[in-house]
Write a protein that holds these residues in place. Structure first.
Motif, PDB file in Angstrom:
ATOM      1  N   THR A 124      38.303  34.011  50.440  1.00 13.56           N
ATOM      2  CA  THR A 124      38.990  35.117  49.728  1.00 13.56           C
ATOM      3  C   THR A 124      39.704  34.783  48.469  1.00 13.56           C
ATOM      4  O   THR A 124      39.552  35.364  47.317  1.00 13.56           O
ATOM      5  N   TYR A 125      40.330  33.630  48.581  1.00  9.32           N
ATOM      6  CA  TYR A 125      40.876  32.986  47.309  1.00  9.32           C
ATOM      7  C   TYR A 125      39.943  32.528  46.052  1.00  9.32           C
ATOM      8  O   TYR A 125      40.108  32.839  44.801  1.00  9.32           O
ATOM      9  N   VAL A 126      38.555  32.029  46.348  1.00 12.48           N
ATOM     10  CA  VAL A 126      37.692  31.778  45.572  1.00 12.48           C
ATOM     11  C   VAL A 126      37.246  33.130  44.911  1.00 12.48           C
ATOM     12  O   VAL A 126      37.248  33.177  43.406  1.00 12.48           O
ATOM     13  N   TRP A 127      36.972  34.116  45.528  1.00 13.21           N
ATOM     14  CA  TRP A 127      36.536  35.448  45.064  1.00 13.21           C
ATOM     15  C   TRP A 127      37.655  36.084  43.996  1.00 13.21           C
ATOM     16  O   TRP A 127      37.441  36.689  43.072  1.00 13.21           O
ATOM     17  N   ALA A 128      38.888  35.752  44.551  1.00 11.70           N
ATOM     18  CA  ALA A 128      40.089  36.483  43.772  1.00 11.70           C
ATOM     19  C   ALA A 128      40.155  35.601  42.279  1.00 11.70           C
ATOM     20  O   ALA A 128      40.375  36.398  41.390  1.00 11.70           O
ATOM     21  N   LEU A 129      39.856  34.588  42.431  1.00 13.10           N
ATOM     22  CA  LEU A 129      40.087  33.814  41.179  1.00 13.10           C
ATOM     23  C   LEU A 129      38.810  33.937  40.267  1.00 13.10           C
ATOM     24  O   LEU A 129      38.972  34.030  39.034  1.00 13.10           O
ATOM     25  N   TYR A 130      37.723  34.388  40.791  1.00 12.96           N
ATOM     26  CA  TYR A 130      36.351  34.620  40.150  1.00 12.96           C
ATOM     27  C   TYR A 130      36.662  36.041  39.469  1.00 12.96           C
ATOM     28  O   TYR A 130      35.992  36.024  38.300  1.00 12.96           O
ATOM     29  N   THR A 131      37.251  36.859  40.159  1.00 15.67           N
ATOM     30  CA  THR A 131      37.280  38.302  39.519  1.00 15.67           C
ATOM     31  C   THR A 131      38.522  38.245  38.616  1.00 15.67           C
ATOM     32  O   THR A 131      38.907  39.474  37.970  1.00 15.67           O
ATOM     33  N   MET A 132      39.462  37.412  38.473  1.00 14.09           N
ATOM     34  CA  MET A 132      40.688  37.422  37.846  1.00 14.09           C
ATOM     35  C   MET A 132      40.331  37.318  36.396  1.00 14.09           C
ATOM     36  O   MET A 132      39.599  36.495  36.016  1.00 14.09           O
ATOM     37  N   VAL A 136      44.944  36.332  31.470  1.00 10.71           N
ATOM     38  CA  VAL A 136      46.168  36.327  32.116  1.00 10.71           C
ATOM     39  C   VAL A 136      46.647  35.045  32.581  1.00 10.71           C
ATOM     40  O   VAL A 136      47.805  34.930  32.859  1.00 10.71           O
ATOM     41  N   LEU A 137      45.916  34.007  32.451  1.00 12.10           N
ATOM     42  CA  LEU A 137      46.142  32.672  32.831  1.00 12.10           C
ATOM     43  C   LEU A 137      46.742  32.055  31.550  1.00 12.10           C
ATOM     44  O   LEU A 137      47.410  30.752  31.793  1.00 12.10           O
ATOM     45  N   MET A 138      46.444  32.365  30.415  1.00 13.01           N
ATOM     46  CA  MET A 138      47.019  31.394  29.275  1.00 13.01           C
ATOM     47  C   MET A 138      48.363  31.477  29.174  1.00 13.01           C
ATOM     48  O   MET A 138      49.021  29.982  28.767  1.00 13.01           O
ATOM     49  N   VAL A 153      40.564  22.584  27.780  1.00 13.22           N
ATOM     50  CA  VAL A 153      39.932  22.282  28.396  1.00 13.22           C
ATOM     51  C   VAL A 153      39.980  22.991  29.841  1.00 13.22           C
ATOM     52  O   VAL A 153      39.228  23.336  30.804  1.00 13.22           O
ATOM     53  N   THR A 154      41.445  23.090  30.112  1.00 20.27           N
ATOM     54  CA  THR A 154      41.811  23.670  31.460  1.00 20.27           C
ATOM     55  C   THR A 154      41.485  25.154  31.483  1.00 20.27           C
ATOM     56  O   THR A 154      40.907  25.436  32.672  1.00 20.27           O
ATOM     57  N   ILE A 155      41.498  26.199  30.449  1.00 20.62           N
ATOM     58  CA  ILE A 155      41.005  27.351  30.602  1.00 20.62           C
ATOM     59  C   ILE A 155      39.418  27.408  30.750  1.00 20.62           C
ATOM     60  O   ILE A 155      38.855  28.430  31.398  1.00 20.62           O
ATOM     61  N   ILE A 223      38.509  32.016  24.489  1.00 22.99           N
ATOM     62  CA  ILE A 223      39.889  32.504  24.418  1.00 22.99           C
ATOM     63  C   ILE A 223      40.862  31.413  24.367  1.00 22.99           C
ATOM     64  O   ILE A 223      41.958  31.581  23.493  1.00 22.99           O
ATOM     65  N   GLY A 224      40.583  30.108  24.585  1.00 23.23           N
ATOM     66  CA  GLY A 224      41.557  28.868  24.517  1.00 23.23           C
ATOM     67  C   GLY A 224      41.611  28.752  22.887  1.00 23.23           C
ATOM     68  O   GLY A 224      42.685  28.298  22.610  1.00 23.23           O
TER      69      GLY A 224
END
Length: 282
Positions: A124-132, A136-138, A153-155, A223-224
């Protein structure tokens, strides 16, 4: 005296009693030279249409510069040493991010997909991170590591790892259970099961997952560099945008597009070679 026997009337079905059935249309296979020639002609046609539309349509050059102006910007940046230095920086950052992503995603996908309780706990967490959306993480990434190459590199890692992970994770689940039972019946250990059964069956999914990760990683790179880069392709685009140099913006977008095509094509070639290896008889 002869008697005649009435034969049953034959119902004619269209196409059944024809002497020759229509041939099946086979897909034409183009040679490598034909594909290259077709690609070059297609690209040349696109560039000619671009030049004609930008010249005669009346669209302001700020919105649609001519291709000759864009090409002139590429030559000028190459002469000044701006183009290749920043392209090399973007390439090095991207390669580092993708190496880390593949090293993390492939083993994690094999483990999560191969252990049922771990799959139920983490999928569930893997798929949530995949679709996010990555953008929004920047803010969090800038807060964690600051404005530097580590942020880029992180992004890239956060973009590529989930894409590769979900494909590998789902690929492990497609391993034929009969093969696993047969291997266990011959006394195979867990390591031997993984090496001789699970891994060969999952290799095509690994290649596909890497291709998906490469595409997502390119988005992360773009994006980065737009948000954190003090150099690279995105940094030049940001500077050109501030000076309203649309020809330079188009030039760097074209370079980034060619960079994306080269990366994705290399992974598609890897995927085709893996599929050919799978089709070879043992």
């Amino acid at each position: 005296m002869t008697t005649s026997v009435a034969l049953p009337r034959r119902t004619l079905v269209p196409g059944v009693f024809r002497r020759s059935l229509p041939r099946r249309r086979t897909r034409r296979v183009f040679t490598r030279r034909q594909r290259i020639v077709f690609g070059l002609l297609n690209l040349a046609t696109f560039l000619v249409i671009w030049q004609l539309v930008a010249t005669y349509s009346g669209i302001p050059s700020m919105f649609l510069p001519r291709f000759t102006d864009v090409f002139g910007e590429l030559i000028e940046m190459s002469r000044e040493g701006i183009l290749w230095n920043n392209l090399g920086i973007s390439l090095s950052v991207y390669v580092i991010g993708m190496v880390i992503s593949i090293a993390m995603a492939v083993p994690a996908g094999l483990v999560i997909g191969g252990i049922p309780w771990l799959d139920r706990a983490l999928s569930t967490y893997v798929w949530a991170l995949y679709t996010m959306p990555r953008i929004v993480l920047m803010p969090l990434i800038l807060l964690w590591v600051g404005i530097n190459d580590t942020a880029r590199v992180t992004i890239i890692v956060l973009s590529a790892v989930p894409a590769t992970l979900v494909v590998v994770m789902e690929g492990v689940k497609t391993v034929d259970n009969s093969l696993l039972r047969a291997a266990r019946s011959f006394g195979a250990s867990r390591f031997q099961l993984f090496k001789s059964v699970v891994m060969p069956s999952t290799v095509p999914f690994i290649a596909t997952g890497i291709r998906m990760g490469v595409a997502r990683g390119l988005l992360g790179l773009f994006i980065g560099e737009l948000f954190t880069g003090t150099n690279g392709i995105g940094y030049i685009i940001t500077l050109a945008q501030k000076t309203f140099n649309s020809a330079q913006v188009y030039a760097m977008l074209l370079v980034f597009l060619l960079f994306c095509v080269a990366m994705v094509s290399s992974t598609q070639y890897l995927e085709r070679r893996v599929m050919e290896w799978r089709k070879q008889p043992d």
